[in-house]
Design a protein around this motif. Sequence first.
Motif, PDB file in Angstrom:
ATOM      1  N   ILE A  17       0.841  -1.207   0.000  1.00  0.00           N
ATOM      2  CA  ILE A  17       0.000   0.000   0.000  1.00  0.00           C
ATOM      3  C   ILE A  17       0.870   1.250   0.000  1.00  0.00           C
ATOM      4  N   ASP A  18       1.869   1.284   0.861  1.00  0.00           N
ATOM      5  CA  ASP A  18       2.753   2.456   0.926  1.00  0.00           C
ATOM      6  C   ASP A  18       3.537   2.652  -0.374  1.00  0.00           C
ATOM      7  N   ILE A  19       4.017   1.573  -0.935  1.00  0.00           N
ATOM      8  CA  ILE A  19       4.763   1.658  -2.199  1.00  0.00           C
ATOM      9  C   ILE A  19       3.870   2.206  -3.309  1.00  0.00           C
ATOM     10  N   ILE A  20       2.656   1.678  -3.420  1.00  0.00           N
ATOM     11  CA  ILE A  20       1.732   2.115  -4.467  1.00  0.00           C
ATOM     12  C   ILE A  20       1.360   3.588  -4.274  1.00  0.00           C
ATOM     13  N   LYS A  21       1.099   3.983  -3.034  1.00  0.00           N
ATOM     14  CA  LYS A  21       0.774   5.389  -2.776  1.00  0.00           C
ATOM     15  C   LYS A  21       1.937   6.298  -3.166  1.00  0.00           C
ATOM     16  N   ASN A  22       3.149   5.937  -2.742  1.00  0.00           N
ATOM     17  CA  ASN A  22       4.318   6.765  -3.047  1.00  0.00           C
ATOM     18  C   ASN A  22       4.572   6.860  -4.546  1.00  0.00           C
TER      19      ASN A  22
END
Length: 129
Positions: A17-22
Motif C-alpha cells: 500500500i505504501d509503495i503504491i501510494k508513493n
Amino acid sequence: MFNFDSEATREDCKFIIDIIKNYSEDKAIKKLISPISDEYYLLDEKNQVSICIADDEIILANHIYLYKKSFNLAFTSDLKKIIKKQMESEMQELKKTLFKNEINLLDKILNLSARKKKPLTITPNLKSS
C-alpha cells in the motif's frame, strides 16, 4: 532472477500500500493501464522498478529481483483505485493547462480580429506654400 511465488502476509500488504501510494503520487512515474486485461503498471525508469497490479496478484521487479505474490481481488481493486485517483488528478491538471492554452489562443485571435475591424485613419499632412 529469484522468484518466490506465494501468498501475501499482512506485513506485505502494508508495504505494498505504501509503495503504491508513493509511486502513484510521483509525477515522474509512468502510470499505464491495460484496458483488456485491467492491469495497472507503475514504471520507475530512473530506478528501473516496474510494478504490475493484476486482479489477483502484484508483481514488483527490478533488474535483479522479482516479487510476485497473490492477493485477494478486494485488495488489488483498492490499489487500482489509488492509481486511478492519482491519474485522474493528473489528467485534470493537464486539462486545465490545455484549456488555458485554448483560451490564450482565442484571446490572441480576438485581438487580431479586433485590429482588423478598426478603421484605418489617414490624416494628410498638407502644407500650404
